[in-house]
Design a protein around this motif. Sequence first.
Motif, PDB file in Angstrom:
ATOM      1  N   GLY A 121      11.783   3.827 -12.034  1.00 22.64           N
ATOM      2  CA  GLY A 121      13.036   3.199 -11.634  1.00 22.64           C
ATOM      3  C   GLY A 121      13.116   2.844 -10.164  1.00 22.64           C
ATOM      4  N   PHE A 122      12.043   3.113  -9.402  1.00 25.10           N
ATOM      5  CA  PHE A 122      12.045   2.872  -7.964  1.00 25.10           C
ATOM      6  C   PHE A 122      10.825   2.053  -7.559  1.00 25.10           C
ATOM      7  CE2 PHE A 122      13.997   7.002  -8.819  1.00 25.10           C
ATOM      8  CZ  PHE A 122      15.249   6.825  -8.243  1.00 25.10           C
ATOM      9  N   LEU A 160       5.490  14.495 -15.548  1.00 31.18           N
ATOM     10  CA  LEU A 160       6.678  14.403 -16.380  1.00 31.18           C
ATOM     11  C   LEU A 160       7.737  13.501 -15.763  1.00 31.18           C
ATOM     12  CD1 LEU A 160       7.164  18.140 -17.485  1.00 31.18           C
ATOM     13  CD2 LEU A 160       6.329  16.248 -18.895  1.00 31.18           C
ATOM     14  N   ALA A 161       7.577  13.185 -14.489  1.00 34.34           N
ATOM     15  CA  ALA A 161       8.557  12.355 -13.783  1.00 34.34           C
ATOM     16  C   ALA A 161       8.285  10.860 -13.925  1.00 34.34           C
ATOM     17  CB  ALA A 161       8.573  12.724 -12.299  1.00 34.34           C
ATOM     18  N   ALA A 162       7.376  10.474 -14.804  1.00 33.76           N
ATOM     19  CA  ALA A 162       6.957   9.072 -14.901  1.00 33.76           C
ATOM     20  C   ALA A 162       8.128   8.121 -15.119  1.00 33.76           C
ATOM     21  CB  ALA A 162       5.926   8.918 -16.013  1.00 33.76           C
ATOM     22  N   MET A 219       0.805  -1.209   0.000  1.00 34.59           N
ATOM     23  CA  MET A 219       0.000   0.000   0.000  1.00 34.59           C
ATOM     24  C   MET A 219       0.840   1.262   0.000  1.00 34.59           C
ATOM     25  SD  MET A 219      -1.385   0.317   3.930  1.00 34.59           S
ATOM     26  CE  MET A 219      -2.079  -1.337   3.964  1.00 34.59           C
ATOM     27  N   TYR A 220       2.178   1.123  -0.069  1.00 34.02           N
ATOM     28  CA  TYR A 220       3.021   2.310  -0.040  1.00 34.02           C
ATOM     29  C   TYR A 220       4.095   2.287  -1.118  1.00 34.02           C
ATOM     30  CZ  TYR A 220       4.707  -1.153   3.314  1.00 34.02           C
ATOM     31  OH  TYR A 220       5.025  -2.327   3.936  1.00 34.02           O
ATOM     32  N   THR A 221       3.891   1.465  -2.149  1.00 36.49           N
ATOM     33  CA  THR A 221       4.793   1.512  -3.293  1.00 36.49           C
ATOM     34  C   THR A 221       4.320   2.598  -4.259  1.00 36.49           C
ATOM     35  OG1 THR A 221       3.552  -0.091  -4.615  1.00 36.49           O
ATOM     36  CG2 THR A 221       5.209  -0.966  -3.090  1.00 36.49           C
ATOM     37  N   ILE A 222       5.186   2.938  -5.196  1.00 36.46           N
ATOM     38  CA  ILE A 222       4.825   3.938  -6.197  1.00 36.46           C
ATOM     39  C   ILE A 222       3.594   3.502  -6.980  1.00 36.46           C
ATOM     40  CG2 ILE A 222       5.594   4.967  -8.381  1.00 36.46           C
ATOM     41  CD1 ILE A 222       8.399   5.167  -7.097  1.00 36.46           C
ATOM     42  N   SER A 223       3.544   2.225  -7.358  1.00 38.93           N
ATOM     43  CA  SER A 223       2.397   1.742  -8.131  1.00 38.93           C
ATOM     44  C   SER A 223       1.117   1.727  -7.305  1.00 38.93           C
ATOM     45  CB  SER A 223       2.683   0.342  -8.683  1.00 38.93           C
ATOM     46  OG  SER A 223       2.950  -0.576  -7.636  1.00 38.93           O
ATOM     47  N   ASP A 224       1.229   1.570  -5.995  1.00 41.04           N
ATOM     48  CA  ASP A 224       0.052   1.624  -5.120  1.00 41.04           C
ATOM     49  C   ASP A 224      -0.521   3.032  -5.034  1.00 41.04           C
ATOM     50  OD1 ASP A 224       0.204  -1.073  -4.385  1.00 41.04           O
ATOM     51  OD2 ASP A 224       1.536  -0.647  -2.700  1.00 41.04           O
ATOM     52  N   LEU A 225       0.359   4.031  -5.074  1.00 38.24           N
ATOM     53  CA  LEU A 225      -0.033   5.402  -4.747  1.00 38.24           C
ATOM     54  C   LEU A 225      -0.359   6.274  -5.953  1.00 38.24           C
ATOM     55  CD1 LEU A 225       2.712   6.077  -2.059  1.00 38.24           C
ATOM     56  CD2 LEU A 225       0.272   5.817  -1.597  1.00 38.24           C
ATOM     57  N   TYR A 226       0.318   6.043  -7.094  1.00 40.56           N
ATOM     58  CA  TYR A 226       0.317   7.046  -8.152  1.00 40.56           C
ATOM     59  C   TYR A 226      -0.015   6.486  -9.527  1.00 40.56           C
ATOM     60  CZ  TYR A 226       3.088   9.414  -4.564  1.00 40.56           C
ATOM     61  OH  TYR A 226       3.520   9.966  -3.384  1.00 40.56           O
ATOM     62  N   TYR A 240       9.744   2.262  -3.972  1.00 39.11           N
ATOM     63  CA  TYR A 240       9.111   3.110  -2.959  1.00 39.11           C
ATOM     64  C   TYR A 240       9.347   4.577  -3.296  1.00 39.11           C
ATOM     65  CZ  TYR A 240       9.174  -1.329  -0.500  1.00 39.11           C
ATOM     66  OH  TYR A 240       9.017  -2.645  -0.169  1.00 39.11           O
ATOM     67  N   PRO A 241       8.365   5.430  -3.085  1.00 39.23           N
ATOM     68  CA  PRO A 241       8.507   6.820  -3.522  1.00 39.23           C
ATOM     69  C   PRO A 241       9.627   7.585  -2.840  1.00 39.23           C
ATOM     70  CG  PRO A 241       6.500   6.522  -2.220  1.00 39.23           C
ATOM     71  CD  PRO A 241       7.030   5.156  -2.521  1.00 39.23           C
ATOM     72  N   TRP A 242       9.896   7.280  -1.576  1.00 40.28           N
ATOM     73  CA  TRP A 242      10.962   8.015  -0.882  1.00 40.28           C
ATOM     74  C   TRP A 242      12.335   7.740  -1.490  1.00 40.28           C
ATOM     75  CZ3 TRP A 242       7.624   4.606   1.635  1.00 40.28           C
ATOM     76  CH2 TRP A 242       8.135   3.339   1.910  1.00 40.28           C
ATOM     77  N   GLU A 243      12.481   6.618  -2.218  1.00 40.02           N
ATOM     78  CA  GLU A 243      13.751   6.343  -2.883  1.00 40.02           C
ATOM     79  C   GLU A 243      14.056   7.373  -3.963  1.00 40.02           C
ATOM     80  OE1 GLU A 243      13.863   1.457  -2.587  1.00 40.02           O
ATOM     81  OE2 GLU A 243      12.783   2.399  -4.240  1.00 40.02           O
ATOM     82  N   ALA A 244      13.024   8.050  -4.449  1.00 32.42           N
ATOM     83  CA  ALA A 244      13.193   9.029  -5.535  1.00 32.42           C
ATOM     84  C   ALA A 244      13.601  10.407  -5.039  1.00 32.42           C
ATOM     85  CB  ALA A 244      11.892   9.134  -6.325  1.00 32.42           C
ATOM     86  N   LEU A 245      13.559  10.657  -3.744  1.00 33.14           N
ATOM     87  CA  LEU A 245      13.775  12.011  -3.232  1.00 33.14           C
ATOM     88  C   LEU A 245      15.179  12.547  -3.527  1.00 33.14           C
ATOM     89  CD1 LEU A 245      11.979  11.780   0.247  1.00 33.14           C
ATOM     90  CD2 LEU A 245      11.162  12.941  -1.824  1.00 33.14           C
ATOM     91  N   LYS A 246      16.187  11.692  -3.395  1.00 34.19           N
ATOM     92  CA  LYS A 246      17.566  12.171  -3.519  1.00 34.19           C
ATOM     93  C   LYS A 246      17.907  12.651  -4.928  1.00 34.19           C
ATOM     94  CE  LYS A 246      19.543   9.390   0.245  1.00 34.19           C
ATOM     95  NZ  LYS A 246      20.531   8.331   0.602  1.00 34.19           N
TER      96      LYS A 246
END
Length: 220
Positions: free
Chosen positions: A21-22, A14-16, A1-8, A24-30
């Motif tokens: 490439g991730f 444009l960031a699709a 329920m908290y993966t990118i595919s679960d949420l978005y 979990y969404p927090w992996e994309a923050l850096k």
Amino acid sequence: MYTISDLYDLDHTLAADYLKGFTYPWEALKGIKDMILEIGAGLGDDYTEVKEHVWVHKTATVFESAYLGAPCIIGPNTEVRHGAFIRGSALVGADCVVGNSVELKNVILFDHVQTPHYNYVGDSILGYYSHMGAGSITSNVKSDKKLVVVHNGTEHIETGVKKFGAMLGDYVEVGCNAVCNPGTVIGRHSNVYPTSCVRGVVPENSIYKNSGEVIHKEER
């Protein structure tokens, strides 16, 4: 329920390709800054580079009193209102509202996101048609400055990052003056009551009233 595919729904940003490439969404923050620089360099004539590494779509409206820090992208038909402060590393999608005295930093806002009044959104990803009520904020650093952990009941997920605000799924509604504490993940179509203090994972299709009362919408 908290993966990118679960949420978005990745059809609305444009960031699709970057987010694919991730897990979990927090992996994309850096990597948001570098991602924006890469996307910006390839934008077409519909965008104007108003200053170095700041791209604004020709249909967007940016008030003279707003500050756009590099790098950032402002999408089609988006309105950046009086006194907005975009510190940088902000990808703002189409048909969004960045309102009065709103501050954005290291964020991805999907299309149709509204942050209209006195919001702080930092180190966060806000999904399609998500909305933050007046005065609601994402708190992105723990008071003890330790790495953020996502709590989901008895499950505790180490993120490895110090700065992590909130991940709002598509169609999330956050009430006025609510605080999303570091590591908050809110599932699609969920609502947060005004003045709530949110922590951990809120399942999709839920109503968050307080930490002890989260109900599914079907139960109403």
